[in-house]
Design a protein around this motif. Structure first.
Motif, PDB file in Angstrom:
ATOM      1  N   SER A 154       0.824  -1.212   0.000  1.00  0.00           N
ATOM      2  CA  SER A 154       0.000   0.000   0.000  1.00  0.00           C
ATOM      3  C   SER A 154       0.862   1.269   0.000  1.00  0.00           C
ATOM      4  CB  SER A 154      -0.934  -0.005   1.211  1.00  0.00           C
ATOM      5  OG  SER A 154      -0.196  -0.017   2.419  1.00  0.00           O
ATOM      6  N   LEU A 155       1.962   1.259   0.767  1.00  0.00           N
ATOM      7  CA  LEU A 155       2.833   2.436   0.798  1.00  0.00           C
ATOM      8  C   LEU A 155       3.601   2.597  -0.515  1.00  0.00           C
ATOM      9  CD1 LEU A 155       4.191   2.214   4.453  1.00  0.00           C
ATOM     10  CD2 LEU A 155       2.270   3.535   3.568  1.00  0.00           C
ATOM     11  N   LEU A 156       4.051   1.479  -1.072  1.00  0.00           N
ATOM     12  CA  LEU A 156       4.696   1.548  -2.385  1.00  0.00           C
ATOM     13  C   LEU A 156       3.729   2.081  -3.433  1.00  0.00           C
ATOM     14  CD1 LEU A 156       7.012   0.827  -4.400  1.00  0.00           C
ATOM     15  CD2 LEU A 156       5.951  -1.438  -4.578  1.00  0.00           C
ATOM     16  N   GLY A 157       2.484   1.618  -3.379  1.00  0.00           N
ATOM     17  CA  GLY A 157       1.488   2.091  -4.332  1.00  0.00           C
ATOM     18  C   GLY A 157       1.218   3.576  -4.209  1.00  0.00           C
ATOM     19  N   SER A 158       1.252   4.106  -2.976  1.00  0.00           N
ATOM     20  CA  SER A 158       1.041   5.546  -2.787  1.00  0.00           C
ATOM     21  C   SER A 158       2.154   6.351  -3.438  1.00  0.00           C
ATOM     22  CB  SER A 158       0.968   5.867  -1.291  1.00  0.00           C
ATOM     23  OG  SER A 158      -0.161   5.260  -0.692  1.00  0.00           O
ATOM     24  N   VAL A 159       3.395   5.903  -3.291  1.00  0.00           N
ATOM     25  CA  VAL A 159       4.518   6.616  -3.910  1.00  0.00           C
ATOM     26  C   VAL A 159       4.423   6.537  -5.429  1.00  0.00           C
ATOM     27  CG1 VAL A 159       7.028   6.727  -4.122  1.00  0.00           C
ATOM     28  CG2 VAL A 159       5.984   6.211  -1.910  1.00  0.00           C
ATOM     29  N   VAL A 400       6.253   8.024   6.471  1.00  0.00           N
ATOM     30  CA  VAL A 400       5.315   6.953   6.798  1.00  0.00           C
ATOM     31  C   VAL A 400       6.002   5.592   6.773  1.00  0.00           C
ATOM     32  CG1 VAL A 400       3.139   5.865   6.168  1.00  0.00           C
ATOM     33  CG2 VAL A 400       3.400   8.336   5.904  1.00  0.00           C
ATOM     34  N   VAL A 401       6.801   5.317   5.741  1.00  0.00           N
ATOM     35  CA  VAL A 401       7.465   4.002   5.650  1.00  0.00           C
ATOM     36  C   VAL A 401       8.419   3.768   6.814  1.00  0.00           C
ATOM     37  CG1 VAL A 401       9.038   2.597   4.279  1.00  0.00           C
ATOM     38  CG2 VAL A 401       7.186   3.824   3.149  1.00  0.00           C
ATOM     39  N   PRO A 402       9.379   4.663   7.089  1.00  0.00           N
ATOM     40  CA  PRO A 402      10.252   4.403   8.241  1.00  0.00           C
ATOM     41  C   PRO A 402       9.515   4.399   9.567  1.00  0.00           C
ATOM     42  CG  PRO A 402      10.644   6.599   7.359  1.00  0.00           C
ATOM     43  CD  PRO A 402       9.776   5.896   6.376  1.00  0.00           C
ATOM     44  N   LEU A 403       8.456   5.216   9.684  1.00  0.00           N
ATOM     45  CA  LEU A 403       7.675   5.203  10.915  1.00  0.00           C
ATOM     46  C   LEU A 403       7.020   3.842  11.134  1.00  0.00           C
ATOM     47  CD1 LEU A 403       6.643   6.830  13.340  1.00  0.00           C
ATOM     48  CD2 LEU A 403       4.672   7.502  11.939  1.00  0.00           C
ATOM     49  N   CYS A 404       6.549   3.230  10.052  1.00  0.00           N
ATOM     50  CA  CYS A 404       5.950   1.886  10.164  1.00  0.00           C
ATOM     51  C   CYS A 404       6.991   0.859  10.610  1.00  0.00           C
ATOM     52  CB  CYS A 404       5.336   1.475   8.828  1.00  0.00           C
ATOM     53  SG  CYS A 404       3.815   2.342   8.417  1.00  0.00           S
ATOM     54  N   VAL A 405       8.220   0.993  10.114  1.00  0.00           N
ATOM     55  CA  VAL A 405       9.288   0.076  10.540  1.00  0.00           C
ATOM     56  C   VAL A 405       9.551   0.233  12.042  1.00  0.00           C
ATOM     57  CG1 VAL A 405      11.725  -0.513  10.255  1.00  0.00           C
ATOM     58  CG2 VAL A 405      10.332   0.024   8.250  1.00  0.00           C
ATOM     59  N   ILE A 406       9.595   1.466  12.517  1.00  0.00           N
ATOM     60  CA  ILE A 406       9.837   1.712  13.944  1.00  0.00           C
ATOM     61  C   ILE A 406       8.654   1.233  14.778  1.00  0.00           C
ATOM     62  CG2 ILE A 406      10.308   3.482  15.666  1.00  0.00           C
ATOM     63  CD1 ILE A 406      12.602   2.943  13.711  1.00  0.00           C
ATOM     64  N   VAL A 407       7.427   1.506  14.327  1.00  0.00           N
ATOM     65  CA  VAL A 407       6.243   1.043  15.060  1.00  0.00           C
ATOM     66  C   VAL A 407       6.204  -0.481  15.110  1.00  0.00           C
ATOM     67  CG1 VAL A 407       3.719   0.959  15.007  1.00  0.00           C
ATOM     68  CG2 VAL A 407       4.891   3.121  14.580  1.00  0.00           C
ATOM     69  N   ALA A 408       6.529  -1.125  13.995  1.00  0.00           N
ATOM     70  CA  ALA A 408       6.583  -2.587  13.986  1.00  0.00           C
ATOM     71  C   ALA A 408       7.650  -3.101  14.949  1.00  0.00           C
ATOM     72  CB  ALA A 408       6.866  -3.083  12.567  1.00  0.00           C
TER      73      ALA A 408
END
Length: 490
Positions: A154-159, A400-408
Protein backbone atom coordinates in the motif's frame (compact mmCIF):
# COMPACT_ATOMS: atom_id res chain seq x y z
CA UNK A 1 -8.07 41.07 -14.38
CA UNK A 2 -7.18 39.12 -11.26
CA UNK A 3 -3.50 39.55 -12.00
CA UNK A 4 -3.91 43.31 -12.27
CA UNK A 5 -5.71 43.44 -8.92
CA UNK A 6 -3.02 41.41 -7.20
CA UNK A 7 -0.31 43.49 -8.83
CA UNK A 8 -2.08 46.59 -7.56
CA UNK A 9 -2.11 45.18 -4.04
CA UNK A 10 1.59 44.51 -4.18
CA UNK A 11 2.33 47.92 -5.64
CA UNK A 12 0.48 49.57 -2.76
CA UNK A 13 2.45 47.54 -0.20
CA UNK A 14 -0.40 45.16 0.68
CA UNK A 15 0.62 41.51 0.74
CA UNK A 16 -2.63 40.31 2.22
CA UNK A 17 -3.88 38.67 -0.93
CA UNK A 18 -0.48 37.30 -1.85
CA UNK A 19 0.68 35.85 1.45
CA UNK A 20 -2.48 34.04 2.54
CA UNK A 21 -0.87 30.65 2.18
CA UNK A 22 2.26 31.88 3.93
CA UNK A 23 0.44 33.29 6.93
CA UNK A 24 -1.78 30.28 7.51
CA UNK A 25 0.67 27.51 6.75
CA UNK A 26 -1.23 26.23 3.72
CA UNK A 27 0.59 23.70 1.61
CA UNK A 28 0.06 22.48 -1.93
CA UNK A 29 -1.75 19.53 -0.39
CA UNK A 30 -4.38 21.83 1.16
CA UNK A 31 -4.64 24.02 -1.92
CA UNK A 32 -5.30 21.00 -4.15
CA UNK A 33 -8.04 19.75 -1.86
CA UNK A 34 -9.59 23.23 -1.70
CA UNK A 35 -10.42 22.98 -5.42
CA UNK A 36 -13.07 20.38 -4.51
CA UNK A 37 -14.76 22.53 -1.88
CA UNK A 38 -17.92 24.52 -2.32
CA UNK A 39 -19.26 27.51 -0.46
CA UNK A 40 -21.98 26.68 2.05
CA UNK A 41 -25.22 28.66 2.18
CA UNK A 42 -25.95 29.33 5.84
CA UNK A 43 -29.17 31.30 5.26
CA UNK A 44 -31.49 28.67 6.71
CA UNK A 45 -29.13 27.75 9.53
CA UNK A 46 -28.86 31.37 10.65
CA UNK A 47 -32.63 31.37 11.37
CA UNK A 48 -32.38 28.65 14.02
CA UNK A 49 -33.22 30.33 17.38
CA UNK A 50 -31.07 28.12 19.63
CA UNK A 51 -27.47 29.36 19.50
CA UNK A 52 -25.86 26.01 20.36
CA UNK A 53 -27.94 24.14 17.81
CA UNK A 54 -27.30 26.84 15.21
CA UNK A 55 -23.56 26.55 15.71
CA UNK A 56 -23.69 22.76 15.47
CA UNK A 57 -25.74 22.85 12.26
CA UNK A 58 -23.41 25.45 10.75
CA UNK A 59 -20.38 23.28 11.52
CA UNK A 60 -22.20 20.23 10.18
CA UNK A 61 -22.97 22.02 6.94
CA UNK A 62 -19.42 23.28 6.54
CA UNK A 63 -17.76 19.94 7.30
CA UNK A 64 -20.15 17.46 5.69
CA UNK A 65 -21.77 19.46 2.88
CA UNK A 66 -18.87 21.82 2.17
CA UNK A 67 -17.27 19.47 -0.36
CA UNK A 68 -18.20 18.24 -3.80
CA UNK A 69 -17.50 14.71 -2.54
CA UNK A 70 -20.34 14.84 0.00
CA UNK A 71 -22.31 12.38 -2.16
CA UNK A 72 -19.86 9.68 -1.01
CA UNK A 73 -20.54 10.14 2.72
CA UNK A 74 -23.47 7.65 2.69
CA UNK A 75 -20.91 4.94 1.93
CA UNK A 76 -19.64 5.27 5.53
CA UNK A 77 -22.81 4.12 7.34
CA UNK A 78 -23.40 1.56 4.60
CA UNK A 79 -19.93 0.08 5.18
CA UNK A 80 -20.52 -0.06 8.95
CA UNK A 81 -23.94 -1.67 8.43
CA UNK A 82 -22.53 -4.19 5.96
CA UNK A 83 -19.85 -5.16 8.49
CA UNK A 84 -22.25 -5.40 11.45
CA UNK A 85 -24.92 -7.41 9.63
CA UNK A 86 -22.55 -9.78 7.86
CA UNK A 87 -23.03 -8.66 4.27
CA UNK A 88 -20.60 -9.79 1.58
CA UNK A 89 -17.02 -9.03 2.55
CA UNK A 90 -16.16 -7.58 -0.89
CA UNK A 91 -19.01 -5.11 -0.40
CA UNK A 92 -17.53 -4.02 2.92
CA UNK A 93 -14.16 -3.51 1.21
CA UNK A 94 -15.62 -1.46 -1.65
CA UNK A 95 -17.85 0.70 0.57
CA UNK A 96 -15.01 1.35 3.00
CA UNK A 97 -12.77 2.54 0.17
CA UNK A 98 -15.48 4.89 -1.09
CA UNK A 99 -16.02 6.21 2.43
CA UNK A 100 -12.32 6.96 2.87
CA UNK A 101 -12.32 9.25 -0.20
CA UNK A 102 -14.25 12.23 1.26
CA UNK A 103 -12.75 11.69 4.71
CA UNK A 104 -9.22 12.25 3.40
CA UNK A 105 -10.32 15.55 1.82
CA UNK A 106 -12.12 16.65 4.98
CA UNK A 107 -9.05 15.99 7.12
CA UNK A 108 -7.13 18.36 4.85
CA UNK A 109 -9.89 20.96 5.26
CA UNK A 110 -9.91 20.65 9.06
CA UNK A 111 -6.13 20.91 9.38
CA UNK A 112 -6.27 24.07 7.31
CA UNK A 113 -8.97 25.48 9.59
CA UNK A 114 -6.87 24.74 12.67
CA UNK A 115 -3.88 26.40 11.00
CA UNK A 116 -5.73 29.73 11.11
CA UNK A 117 -5.54 29.61 14.91
CA UNK A 118 -2.18 27.94 15.43
CA UNK A 119 -0.16 30.11 13.03
CA UNK A 120 1.83 29.17 9.92
CA UNK A 121 4.56 27.13 11.59
CA UNK A 122 2.34 24.88 13.69
CA UNK A 123 -0.14 24.77 10.82
CA UNK A 124 2.58 23.60 8.46
CA UNK A 125 3.63 20.88 10.91
CA UNK A 126 -0.01 19.83 11.30
CA UNK A 127 -0.42 19.62 7.54
CA UNK A 128 2.79 17.64 7.20
CA UNK A 129 1.64 15.18 9.86
CA UNK A 130 -1.95 14.72 8.72
CA UNK A 131 -1.31 14.93 4.98
CA UNK A 132 -1.28 11.16 4.54
CA UNK A 133 -3.08 10.06 7.68
CA UNK A 134 -5.21 7.56 5.73
CA UNK A 135 -2.21 5.59 4.50
CA UNK A 136 -0.63 5.67 7.96
CA UNK A 137 -3.74 4.34 9.71
CA UNK A 138 -4.23 1.58 7.14
CA UNK A 139 -0.57 0.59 7.57
CA UNK A 140 -0.87 0.47 11.37
CA UNK A 141 -3.94 -1.76 11.24
CA UNK A 142 -2.22 -4.01 8.72
CA UNK A 143 0.76 -4.25 11.07
CA UNK A 144 -1.60 -5.15 13.90
CA UNK A 145 -2.86 -8.05 11.79
CA UNK A 146 0.75 -8.94 10.87
CA UNK A 147 0.00 -8.35 7.20
CA UNK A 148 3.39 -6.86 6.48
CA UNK A 149 3.08 -7.35 2.74
CA UNK A 150 -0.10 -5.23 2.68
CA UNK A 151 1.78 -2.45 4.49
CA UNK A 152 4.63 -2.53 1.99
CA UNK A 153 2.37 -2.79 -1.05
CA UNK A 154 0.00 0.00 0.00
CA UNK A 155 2.83 2.44 0.80
CA UNK A 156 4.70 1.55 -2.39
CA UNK A 157 1.49 2.09 -4.33
CA UNK A 158 1.04 5.55 -2.79
CA UNK A 159 4.52 6.62 -3.91
CA UNK A 160 4.07 5.17 -7.42
CA UNK A 161 0.63 6.74 -7.88
CA UNK A 162 1.86 10.18 -6.81
CA UNK A 163 4.98 10.12 -8.99
CA UNK A 164 3.54 8.53 -12.11
CA UNK A 165 -0.27 8.74 -12.06
CA UNK A 166 -0.89 12.10 -10.37
CA UNK A 167 2.15 13.91 -11.76
CA UNK A 168 1.73 12.30 -15.18
CA UNK A 169 -1.97 13.16 -15.42
CA UNK A 170 -1.30 16.71 -14.21
CA UNK A 171 1.44 17.33 -16.78
CA UNK A 172 -0.57 15.69 -19.55
CA UNK A 173 -3.82 17.56 -18.85
CA UNK A 174 -1.99 20.82 -18.22
CA UNK A 175 -0.12 20.45 -21.50
CA UNK A 176 -3.30 19.71 -23.45
CA UNK A 177 -5.18 22.62 -21.87
CA UNK A 178 -2.30 25.04 -22.49
CA UNK A 179 -1.03 24.01 -25.91
CA UNK A 180 -0.26 27.58 -26.91
CA UNK A 181 1.72 28.35 -23.76
CA UNK A 182 5.07 27.25 -22.44
CA UNK A 183 4.45 25.75 -19.04
CA UNK A 184 7.17 26.47 -16.51
CA UNK A 185 7.61 25.64 -12.86
CA UNK A 186 10.12 26.31 -10.10
CA UNK A 187 12.78 23.59 -10.19
CA UNK A 188 14.08 24.26 -6.69
CA UNK A 189 11.23 22.53 -4.88
CA UNK A 190 11.43 19.57 -7.26
CA UNK A 191 15.19 19.28 -6.74
CA UNK A 192 14.82 19.03 -2.97
CA UNK A 193 12.08 16.42 -3.22
CA UNK A 194 14.05 14.43 -5.79
CA UNK A 195 17.04 14.30 -3.45
CA UNK A 196 14.82 13.10 -0.61
CA UNK A 197 13.32 10.40 -2.82
CA UNK A 198 16.79 9.27 -3.92
CA UNK A 199 17.81 8.91 -0.28
CA UNK A 200 14.69 6.82 0.34
CA UNK A 201 15.55 4.72 -2.70
CA UNK A 202 19.05 4.06 -1.34
CA UNK A 203 17.56 2.87 1.95
CA UNK A 204 15.30 0.48 0.01
CA UNK A 205 17.97 -0.77 -2.40
CA UNK A 206 20.58 -1.84 0.14
CA UNK A 207 18.35 -4.36 1.97
CA UNK A 208 17.41 -5.90 -1.39
CA UNK A 209 21.07 -6.18 -2.42
CA UNK A 210 21.87 -8.07 0.78
CA UNK A 211 20.07 -11.06 -0.65
CA UNK A 212 22.33 -11.05 -3.73
CA UNK A 213 25.61 -10.43 -1.92
CA UNK A 214 25.98 -14.09 -0.93
CA UNK A 215 28.45 -13.35 1.86
CA UNK A 216 26.52 -15.06 4.67
CA UNK A 217 23.76 -17.56 5.39
CA UNK A 218 20.11 -16.74 4.83
CA UNK A 219 19.47 -16.25 8.54
CA UNK A 220 22.46 -13.94 8.98
CA UNK A 221 21.51 -11.97 5.87
CA UNK A 222 17.93 -11.60 7.12
CA UNK A 223 19.11 -10.39 10.54
CA UNK A 224 21.53 -7.96 8.91
CA UNK A 225 18.77 -6.71 6.63
CA UNK A 226 16.48 -6.15 9.60
CA UNK A 227 19.11 -4.21 11.57
CA UNK A 228 20.06 -2.16 8.50
CA UNK A 229 16.40 -1.35 7.82
CA UNK A 230 15.85 -0.11 11.35
CA UNK A 231 18.99 2.02 11.26
CA UNK A 232 18.03 3.37 7.83
CA UNK A 233 14.52 4.18 9.10
CA UNK A 234 15.99 6.30 11.90
CA UNK A 235 18.18 8.11 9.36
CA UNK A 236 15.14 8.70 7.11
CA UNK A 237 13.12 10.16 9.99
CA UNK A 238 16.02 12.47 10.87
CA UNK A 239 16.24 13.53 7.21
CA UNK A 240 12.49 14.18 7.09
CA UNK A 241 12.70 16.29 10.26
CA UNK A 242 15.47 18.32 8.64
CA UNK A 243 13.28 18.61 5.53
CA UNK A 244 10.45 20.08 7.63
CA UNK A 245 12.86 22.62 9.15
CA UNK A 246 14.07 23.44 5.65
CA UNK A 247 10.52 23.78 4.33
CA UNK A 248 8.88 25.61 7.23
CA UNK A 249 11.70 27.78 8.60
CA UNK A 250 15.02 28.27 6.86
CA UNK A 251 13.98 28.12 3.18
CA UNK A 252 10.25 28.57 3.36
CA UNK A 253 10.29 31.06 0.50
CA UNK A 254 11.24 28.25 -1.91
CA UNK A 255 7.93 26.54 -1.26
CA UNK A 256 5.44 29.32 -0.61
CA UNK A 257 6.61 32.83 -1.46
CA UNK A 258 7.74 32.71 -5.08
CA UNK A 259 4.67 34.64 -6.19
CA UNK A 260 5.90 37.81 -4.44
CA UNK A 261 9.04 37.80 -6.58
CA UNK A 262 6.97 37.06 -9.70
CA UNK A 263 4.79 40.11 -9.19
CA UNK A 264 7.78 42.27 -8.37
CA UNK A 265 9.37 41.31 -11.67
CA UNK A 266 6.04 41.97 -13.39
CA UNK A 267 5.83 45.46 -11.93
CA UNK A 268 9.43 46.23 -12.81
CA UNK A 269 8.82 45.20 -16.41
CA UNK A 270 5.65 47.29 -16.53
CA UNK A 271 7.48 50.25 -14.92
CA UNK A 272 4.74 50.59 -12.33
CA UNK A 273 6.94 50.74 -9.23
CA UNK A 274 6.59 54.10 -7.55
CA UNK A 275 8.44 53.51 -4.32
CA UNK A 276 11.37 51.28 -5.11
CA UNK A 277 12.70 51.34 -1.55
CA UNK A 278 9.54 49.60 -0.31
CA UNK A 279 10.11 46.65 -2.60
CA UNK A 280 13.81 46.46 -1.80
CA UNK A 281 12.76 46.24 1.83
CA UNK A 282 10.26 43.46 1.07
CA UNK A 283 12.91 41.49 -0.84
CA UNK A 284 15.33 41.86 2.07
CA UNK A 285 12.65 40.55 4.42
CA UNK A 286 12.12 37.52 2.22
CA UNK A 287 15.84 36.87 1.99
CA UNK A 288 16.28 36.91 5.77
CA UNK A 289 12.83 35.34 6.17
CA UNK A 290 11.42 37.64 8.78
CA UNK A 291 7.90 36.25 8.77
CA UNK A 292 6.70 38.52 11.57
CA UNK A 293 7.43 41.64 9.51
CA UNK A 294 5.85 40.06 6.44
CA UNK A 295 2.72 39.43 8.45
CA UNK A 296 2.72 43.03 9.62
CA UNK A 297 3.05 44.30 6.07
CA UNK A 298 0.31 41.96 4.89
CA UNK A 299 -2.13 43.29 7.47
CA UNK A 300 -1.09 46.94 7.36
CA UNK A 301 -4.03 48.01 5.20
CA UNK A 302 -6.68 47.40 7.85
CA UNK A 303 -9.41 49.35 6.05
CA UNK A 304 -9.38 47.04 3.03
CA UNK A 305 -12.90 45.60 2.90
CA UNK A 306 -12.32 43.40 -0.11
CA UNK A 307 -11.22 40.32 1.78
CA UNK A 308 -11.58 36.86 0.33
CA UNK A 309 -13.86 34.57 2.31
CA UNK A 310 -11.01 32.09 2.66
CA UNK A 311 -9.14 34.65 4.77
CA UNK A 312 -11.12 33.75 7.87
CA UNK A 313 -11.90 30.33 9.36
CA UNK A 314 -15.42 28.99 9.02
CA UNK A 315 -15.39 26.89 12.20
CA UNK A 316 -13.92 27.44 15.65
CA UNK A 317 -10.70 25.94 16.97
CA UNK A 318 -12.23 23.44 19.37
CA UNK A 319 -14.97 22.55 16.91
CA UNK A 320 -12.32 21.83 14.29
CA UNK A 321 -10.30 19.79 16.78
CA UNK A 322 -13.34 17.67 17.72
CA UNK A 323 -14.30 17.16 14.07
CA UNK A 324 -10.71 16.20 13.21
CA UNK A 325 -10.64 13.65 16.05
CA UNK A 326 -13.98 12.24 14.95
CA UNK A 327 -12.89 11.98 11.32
CA UNK A 328 -9.70 10.20 12.40
CA UNK A 329 -11.71 7.66 14.39
CA UNK A 330 -13.97 6.97 11.41
CA UNK A 331 -10.91 6.60 9.15
CA UNK A 332 -9.51 4.10 11.66
CA UNK A 333 -12.74 2.08 11.60
CA UNK A 334 -12.92 1.99 7.80
CA UNK A 335 -9.20 1.23 7.56
CA UNK A 336 -9.70 -1.80 9.80
CA UNK A 337 -12.51 -2.95 7.50
CA UNK A 338 -10.26 -2.52 4.44
CA UNK A 339 -7.42 -4.53 5.97
CA UNK A 340 -9.76 -7.26 7.20
CA UNK A 341 -11.63 -7.73 3.92
CA UNK A 342 -8.92 -7.26 1.29
CA UNK A 343 -8.32 -11.02 1.02
CA UNK A 344 -12.01 -11.75 0.43
CA UNK A 345 -12.21 -8.99 -2.16
CA UNK A 346 -9.15 -10.48 -3.86
CA UNK A 347 -10.74 -13.94 -4.01
CA UNK A 348 -14.13 -12.63 -5.13
CA UNK A 349 -12.87 -10.28 -7.84
CA UNK A 350 -10.06 -12.48 -9.10
CA UNK A 351 -7.45 -9.77 -8.47
CA UNK A 352 -4.24 -10.27 -6.53
CA UNK A 353 -3.77 -8.58 -3.17
CA UNK A 354 -0.67 -6.91 -4.59
CA UNK A 355 -2.72 -5.28 -7.36
CA UNK A 356 -5.45 -4.14 -4.96
CA UNK A 357 -2.88 -2.71 -2.53
CA UNK A 358 -0.55 -1.05 -5.05
CA UNK A 359 -3.07 0.21 -7.61
CA UNK A 360 -6.61 0.37 -6.20
CA UNK A 361 -6.01 1.53 -2.61
CA UNK A 362 -3.92 4.63 -3.49
CA UNK A 363 -6.18 5.69 -6.37
CA UNK A 364 -9.41 5.57 -4.36
CA UNK A 365 -7.98 6.71 -1.04
CA UNK A 366 -6.34 9.85 -2.49
CA UNK A 367 -8.85 10.62 -5.22
CA UNK A 368 -9.69 14.07 -3.82
CA UNK A 369 -6.06 15.16 -3.57
CA UNK A 370 -5.29 13.78 -7.02
CA UNK A 371 -8.28 15.50 -8.62
CA UNK A 372 -7.24 18.81 -7.09
CA UNK A 373 -3.73 18.51 -8.51
CA UNK A 374 -5.15 17.89 -11.98
CA UNK A 375 -7.52 20.85 -11.70
CA UNK A 376 -4.64 23.20 -10.86
CA UNK A 377 -2.66 21.79 -13.79
CA UNK A 378 -5.55 22.73 -16.07
CA UNK A 379 -5.23 26.27 -14.70
CA UNK A 380 -1.51 26.29 -15.56
CA UNK A 381 -0.51 26.27 -11.88
CA UNK A 382 2.03 23.49 -12.06
CA UNK A 383 3.87 24.49 -8.89
CA UNK A 384 0.82 23.48 -6.86
CA UNK A 385 0.40 20.21 -8.77
CA UNK A 386 4.09 19.40 -8.29
CA UNK A 387 3.81 20.25 -4.61
CA UNK A 388 0.96 17.76 -4.24
CA UNK A 389 2.57 14.89 -6.13
CA UNK A 390 6.17 15.28 -4.96
CA UNK A 391 5.30 16.40 -1.44
CA UNK A 392 2.97 13.46 -0.84
CA UNK A 393 5.45 10.95 -2.33
CA UNK A 394 8.24 12.38 -0.17
CA UNK A 395 6.10 12.20 2.95
CA UNK A 396 5.19 8.57 2.33
CA UNK A 397 8.71 7.47 1.45
CA UNK A 398 10.59 9.45 4.12
CA UNK A 399 8.09 9.55 6.98
CA UNK A 400 5.31 6.95 6.80
CA UNK A 401 7.46 4.00 5.65
CA UNK A 402 10.25 4.40 8.24
CA UNK A 403 7.68 5.20 10.92
CA UNK A 404 5.95 1.89 10.16
CA UNK A 405 9.29 0.08 10.54
CA UNK A 406 9.84 1.71 13.94
CA UNK A 407 6.24 1.04 15.06
CA UNK A 408 6.58 -2.59 13.99
CA UNK A 409 9.84 -2.77 15.96
CA UNK A 410 8.01 -1.50 19.06
CA UNK A 411 5.20 -4.03 18.48
CA UNK A 412 7.72 -6.86 18.21
CA UNK A 413 7.13 -7.37 14.50
CA UNK A 414 10.09 -7.76 12.16
CA UNK A 415 9.36 -5.43 9.26
CA UNK A 416 12.26 -4.44 7.03
CA UNK A 417 12.76 -2.18 4.03
CA UNK A 418 13.19 -5.09 1.62
CA UNK A 419 10.27 -4.56 -0.76
CA UNK A 420 11.52 -7.40 -3.02
CA UNK A 421 13.22 -7.02 -6.37
CA UNK A 422 10.17 -6.36 -8.56
CA UNK A 423 8.70 -3.72 -6.27
CA UNK A 424 12.02 -1.97 -5.62
CA UNK A 425 12.81 -1.97 -9.34
CA UNK A 426 9.46 -0.31 -10.05
CA UNK A 427 10.16 2.32 -7.40
CA UNK A 428 13.61 2.96 -8.87
CA UNK A 429 12.30 3.51 -12.38
CA UNK A 430 9.51 5.76 -11.10
CA UNK A 431 11.90 8.02 -9.18
CA UNK A 432 14.44 8.18 -12.01
CA UNK A 433 11.74 8.91 -14.61
CA UNK A 434 10.30 11.67 -12.43
CA UNK A 435 13.74 13.24 -11.87
CA UNK A 436 14.43 13.31 -15.61
CA UNK A 437 10.99 14.79 -16.27
CA UNK A 438 11.55 17.72 -13.91
CA UNK A 439 15.18 18.49 -14.69
CA UNK A 440 14.69 21.45 -17.06
CA UNK A 441 11.85 23.30 -15.29
CA UNK A 442 9.47 23.11 -18.27
CA UNK A 443 6.59 20.84 -19.10
CA UNK A 444 4.49 19.65 -22.02
CA UNK A 445 1.89 16.95 -22.48
CA UNK A 446 4.39 14.39 -23.82
CA UNK A 447 6.20 14.22 -20.48
CA UNK A 448 2.98 13.50 -18.67
CA UNK A 449 1.97 10.94 -21.29
CA UNK A 450 5.22 8.99 -20.79
CA UNK A 451 4.77 8.97 -17.00
CA UNK A 452 1.23 7.67 -17.43
CA UNK A 453 2.43 4.90 -19.73
CA UNK A 454 5.03 3.92 -17.13
CA UNK A 455 2.26 3.64 -14.54
CA UNK A 456 0.13 1.54 -16.90
CA UNK A 457 3.02 -0.89 -17.51
CA UNK A 458 3.73 -1.21 -13.78
CA UNK A 459 0.03 -1.74 -13.08
CA UNK A 460 -0.13 -4.44 -15.75
CA UNK A 461 2.90 -6.10 -14.16
CA UNK A 462 1.22 -6.43 -10.78
CA UNK A 463 -2.07 -7.40 -12.42
CA UNK A 464 -0.54 -10.50 -13.99
CA UNK A 465 1.68 -11.25 -10.98
CA UNK A 466 -0.14 -14.04 -9.14
CA UNK A 467 2.66 -15.47 -7.02
CA UNK A 468 1.57 -16.21 -3.42
CA UNK A 469 2.90 -13.76 -0.88
CA UNK A 470 4.10 -16.48 1.48
CA UNK A 471 6.41 -17.76 -1.26
CA UNK A 472 8.07 -14.40 -1.76
CA UNK A 473 11.51 -13.72 -0.32
CA UNK A 474 10.53 -12.00 2.90
CA UNK A 475 12.27 -11.71 6.17
CA UNK A 476 9.66 -13.81 7.95
CA UNK A 477 11.04 -16.92 6.25
CA UNK A 478 14.51 -16.44 7.64
CA UNK A 479 14.36 -14.83 11.06
CA UNK A 480 14.04 -17.37 13.88
CA UNK A 481 10.89 -17.09 15.97
CA UNK A 482 8.76 -15.53 13.27
CA UNK A 483 5.72 -17.32 11.96
CA UNK A 484 5.96 -18.81 8.49
CA UNK A 485 2.24 -19.40 8.07
CA UNK A 486 0.62 -17.83 5.02
CA UNK A 487 -0.59 -14.40 5.99
CA UNK A 488 -3.27 -14.33 3.30
CA UNK A 489 -4.02 -15.72 -0.09
CA UNK A 490 -3.56 -14.04 -3.45
Amino acid sequence: MASNQEASRLENGNLKGLSREIRHGRTAHNMSSSSLRKKSDLTLVSKVPCGLLRKFLANLQEVILGTKLSVLFPAIPLAIAAQCYGFGRPWVFALSLLGLTPLAERVSFLTEQLAYYTGPTVGGLLNATCGNVTELIIAIFALKEKKIAVVKYSLLGSVLSNLLLVLGTSLFCGGIANLGKEQKFDRRQGDVNSLMLLLALLCHLLPVLFGFAGTSTAVDAANSTLHLSRASSIVMLIAYSAYLVFQLWTHRQLFEAQEVFIYLIFLIMQKKIKYIYIYIYIISLLLIHDSAKLKYLGEADSDDDDVNSEETPVIGFWSGFVWLAGMTIIIAVLSEYVVGTIEDASDSWGLSVSFLSIILLPIVGNAAEHAGAIIFAFKNKLDISLGVALGSATQIAMFVVPLCVIVAWIMGINMDLNFNLLETGSLTLAIVATAFTLQDGTSHYMKGFILLLCYVVIGACFFVNKSPLNNRATISNAVPGMTTEPIFRV
